[in-house]
Motif scaffolding. Structure first.
Motif, short mmCIF file in Angstrom:
data_model
loop_
_atom_site.label_atom_id
_atom_site.label_comp_id
_atom_site.label_asym_id
_atom_site.label_seq_id
_atom_site.Cartn_x
_atom_site.Cartn_y
_atom_site.Cartn_z
N PHE A 189 0.83 -1.21 0.00
CA PHE A 189 0.00 0.00 0.00
C PHE A 189 0.87 1.26 0.00
O PHE A 189 0.55 2.25 -0.68
N ASN A 190 1.94 1.25 0.79
CA ASN A 190 2.83 2.41 0.81
C ASN A 190 3.46 2.65 -0.56
O ASN A 190 3.57 3.80 -1.02
N GLU A 191 3.85 1.58 -1.24
CA GLU A 191 4.41 1.72 -2.58
C GLU A 191 3.35 2.23 -3.57
O GLU A 191 3.65 3.06 -4.44
N MET A 192 2.11 1.73 -3.42
CA MET A 192 1.02 2.18 -4.30
C MET A 192 0.75 3.67 -4.10
O MET A 192 0.53 4.41 -5.07
N ALA A 193 0.74 4.14 -2.84
CA ALA A 193 0.49 5.55 -2.57
C ALA A 193 1.56 6.42 -3.22
O ALA A 193 1.26 7.48 -3.80
N ALA A 194 2.79 5.98 -3.15
CA ALA A 194 3.86 6.75 -3.79
C ALA A 194 3.67 6.81 -5.31
O ALA A 194 3.87 7.86 -5.95
N SER A 195 3.25 5.67 -5.89
CA SER A 195 3.01 5.64 -7.33
C SER A 195 1.84 6.54 -7.71
O SER A 195 1.88 7.24 -8.73
N LEU A 196 0.77 6.54 -6.88
CA LEU A 196 -0.39 7.40 -7.15
C LEU A 196 -0.02 8.87 -7.07
O LEU A 196 -0.54 9.70 -7.83
N ARG A 197 0.85 9.22 -6.11
CA ARG A 197 1.29 10.63 -6.03
C ARG A 197 1.97 11.07 -7.31
O ARG A 197 1.74 12.16 -7.83
N GLN A 198 2.79 10.19 -7.86
CA GLN A 198 3.48 10.52 -9.10
C GLN A 198 2.50 10.59 -10.27
O GLN A 198 2.59 11.48 -11.12
N THR A 199 1.54 9.65 -10.30
CA THR A 199 0.55 9.64 -11.38
C THR A 199 -0.32 10.89 -11.34
O THR A 199 -0.65 11.47 -12.38
N ARG A 200 -0.73 11.30 -10.12
CA ARG A 200 -1.56 12.50 -10.00
C ARG A 200 -0.84 13.73 -10.52
O ARG A 200 -1.44 14.57 -11.20
N LYS A 201 0.43 13.81 -10.24
CA LYS A 201 1.20 14.95 -10.74
C LYS A 201 1.25 14.94 -12.28
O LYS A 201 1.06 15.98 -12.93
N SER A 202 1.46 13.75 -12.87
CA SER A 202 1.52 13.65 -14.34
C SER A 202 0.15 13.97 -14.96
O SER A 202 0.07 14.64 -16.01
N ASP A 203 -0.94 13.50 -14.31
CA ASP A 203 -2.28 13.75 -14.84
C ASP A 203 -2.60 15.24 -14.82
O ASP A 203 -3.24 15.76 -15.75
N MET A 204 -2.23 15.94 -13.79
CA MET A 204 -2.50 17.36 -13.72
C MET A 204 -1.77 18.10 -14.84
O MET A 204 -2.33 19.01 -15.47
N GLU A 205 -0.53 17.71 -15.10
CA GLU A 205 0.22 18.35 -16.18
C GLU A 205 -0.45 18.08 -17.53
O GLU A 205 -0.58 18.97 -18.37
N ARG A 206 -0.90 16.82 -17.75
CA ARG A 206 -1.55 16.47 -19.00
C ARG A 206 -2.90 17.20 -19.14
O ARG A 206 -3.28 17.64 -20.22
N LEU A 207 -3.63 17.35 -18.03
CA LEU A 207 -4.91 18.05 -18.06
C LEU A 207 -4.72 19.51 -18.43
O LEU A 207 -5.51 20.08 -19.20
#
Length: 620
Positions: free
Chosen positions: A242-260
């Motif tokens: 779960f801790n690894e998934m949260a770190a991955s989601l933080r990175q994905t959220r940052k990428s999604d905001m840039e793409r949006l």
């Protein structure tokens, strides 16, 4: 340390042992019960169904025999053929499933009687024999065999039903015994299951609950949460994942905001280049986004409030789209909006649609205002009207001269005509009159479309309008042998209308009704109040109009098939529609073949203003 697998194996292994023991007991009892039920279903049910099918097939065959006596030979023979095979199939099923003493003898007796029954049927169905002999053959032989077979099938049915009832009682007794033994076993094993459940809750469920609460925080967006990983079993490993998934989601959220952000900028660039004026307005009436055309022609720049732009029709249009949840087509009373830019005239047709807040959300996030550029369409309409008007006027003058020449020649003031010359000139006169009428209709419809609203509208009594309109047709109706009835009540409210325009409407409708009504028929003019309108009707007793032609009768140049040349070119009813809609009313038609037609139209009651159909809201 004991892992989750061992803990679950210990807890659920005990439960599995309990389930196995109860299962073995239950299967044993169910096997005995199933055997008892099988007796009911397998040994007797098949015979019951077979007897029911034989009875039904035999009754249908008897109905087929009666059909032939009643004169319906083909239907009767078909019924007999179909159900004879059905009876034989049911009888064969019964013979294969004999389970009760004396049942086979009765089934064989049925087989014998049915053979005689089928051999006797031709004596009744043979229509070459006298009806009296056929009837006697039915009542003396066929009916007797029919009743004998019915009696035997009923006896077999009762035998099997009795056997089923007896087997059912035995099954019920066995089921009651099984129920008691199962209850005792379940009560004993339930105590053991409670103990195993407590151990599973302590070893597994409590740590999982803590893990679930932490996962809920992550699902609500708290991606900065770090789970504790104190245990070394599978739950501890899951916490690390779960801790690894949260770190991955933080990175994905940052990428999604840039793409949006990139996508939003690209969409804004595309929308800016649209030729139509488009603007997105939030529920508070503030412009969030607009195209260049919207800013240029209407000042709909981002951040502006639509209520401050000076367009009276704009806020109500957006409000209707937001409140209704659907498209609001044009502003009330306005078909198009006129705007000037750089000395050029432009026309826009406004409508608005709600922008959904989210999938499934009932509340809109705003409205999309779309102002469609219809300038070219308006120019084409004006060009069409100009061409029609010019051509009609140019043709009218030489046509008038030609008609005058024909009339002078027919009067034989400048010379005597022979029979053939007179016939040709008479045909030319009729064609000239028709062409003159066509030009008059073209000029009328062009004038009505240009004026849009009647200039001499005033309150009038519905009865007086009808009375004045039909006076000119009384002589023609008398010559045709048709009655004209004015059935308009005196107590109707006044209507706001142009007297000349409505006289034209009644003229077209009444002349059509007279043309298609045979001598001895009636043309009835009526009216009734309908909300804020008065609905007028012109009803005839002619041949009527086919349903497939009704939707097109008010279209320009449409003529229903079967009309003669004297019925015109299909502009009369189109003119009626234009005049009525210019008054703010509507038209309709109802018809039934062989019973006549009812043409109807509505006019506003009282002193209300006429329709602004096609009005242009001009703004500099």
């Amino acid at each position: 340390m004991i892992g989750i697998r061992q803990k679950l194996a210990l807890g659920f292994g005990g439960l599995l042992a309990i389930v196995v023991v109860i299962g073995v007991m239950t299967v044993s009892h169910l096997d005995d019960l199933g055997h008892a039920i099988d007796v009911i279903l397998k040994e007797n049910y098949t015979s019951v169904v077979a007897c029911q099918n034989m009875n039904e097939a035999l009754e249908r065959m008897d109905s087929g025999v009666l059909f032939t006596l009643a004169g319906h030979k083909e239907e009767g023979l078909a019924l007999i053929r179909d159900n004879e095979e059905r009876f034989k199939a049911a009888l064969a099923s019964e013979l294969r499933n004999v389970t009760i003493p004396t049942e086979r003898q009765k089934a064989l007796r049925i087989e014998e009687l049915f053979g005689r029954y089928t051999e006797s049927i031709p004596h009744v169905t043979d229509d070459t024999r006298p009806l009296q002999q056929r009837s006697e053959a039915y009542f003396d032989t066929v009916l007797t065999l029919f009743q004998g077979i019915k009696t035997l099938t009923h006896e077999i049915l009762e035998m099997n039903q009795t056997s089923m009832s007896r087997a059912n009682d035995e099954a019920r007794a066995l089921a009651a015994s099984t129920y008691r033994e199962t209850i005792i076993a379940v009560a004993a094993f339930a105590l053991i299951a409670v103990l195993f459940s407590y151990l599973v809750h302590r070893w597994v469920l409590k740590p999982v609950k803590a893990l679930t609460e932490s996962a809920g925080e992550i699902s609500r967006g708290n991606l900065d949460l770090v789970l504790e990983t104190g245990a070394s079993d599978e739950i501890g490993k899951l916490s690390e994942s779960f801790n690894e998934m949260a770190a991955s989601l933080r990175q994905t959220r940052k990428s999604d905001m840039e793409r949006l952000v990139r996508t939003k900028r690209a969409m804004e660039g595309i929308m800016k280049a649209l030729p139509d004026a488009v603007a997105i307005v939030d529920p508070g009436g503030r412009v969030e986004f607009s195209t260049e055309a919207a800013e240029r022609f209407f000042g709909l720049s981002p951040g502006a409030r639509v209520g401050d732009l000076g367009f009276d029709w704009l806020p109500p249009l957006i409000e209707r789209a937001l409140s209704s949840g659907g498209a609001a087509v044009s502003a009330p009373g306005i078909e198009s909006v006129q705007r000037f830019y750089n000395g050029e005239e432009h026309f826009f047709r406004p409508f608005a649609v709600p922008v959904p807040h989210a999938p499934g959300s009932p509340e809109p996030a705003g409205a999309a205002l779309i102002l469609e550029d219809v300038t070219r369409l308006r120019e084409q309409e004006e060009l069409k009207r100009g061409v029609v008007s010019t051509v009609s006027h140019q043709l009218k003058t030489p046509l008038t001269s030609l008609r005058m020449c024909v009339y002078i020649l027919l009067e034989e003031k400048i010379g005597t005509l022979n029979a053939k010359q007179a016939e040709l000139l008479a045909a030319a006169r009729e064609d000239g009159d028709r062409l003159s009428g066509m030009l008059a209709d073209l000029l009328d419809i062009n004038r009505i479309e240009s004026e849009k609203t009647p200039h001499d509208a005033a309150p009038h009594s519905p009865r007086s309008l009808v009375r004045d309109a039909v006076e000119s047709f009384l002589a023609e109706a008398r010559d045709r042998g048709v009655d004209i009835v004015n059935a308009v009540p005196d107590d109707l409210p006044d209507v706001t209308a142009s007297e000349s325009g409505i006289r034209h409407v009644f003229g077209n409708l009444v002349s059509n009704a007279l043309r298609f009504t045979r001598p001895g028929g009636t043309v009835t003019l009526g009216a009734e109040a309908n909300g804020g309108y008065v609905r007028f009707t012109v009803e005839d007793t002619g041949e009527g109009i086919a349903p497939e032609y009704l939707p097109k009768v008010y279209e320009q140049f449409y003529r229903a098939p079967g009309q003669d040349d004297s019925s015109g070119v299909g502009l009369g009813l189109a003119i009626v529609k234009e005049i009525v809609e210019a008054h703010g009313g509507s038209v309709g038609v109802r018809s039934e073949r062989g019973k006549g037609s009812v043409f109807e139209f509505s006019l506003p009651a009282g002193n209300g203003s006429v329709n602004t159909r096609g009005n242009t809201h001009g703004e500099a």
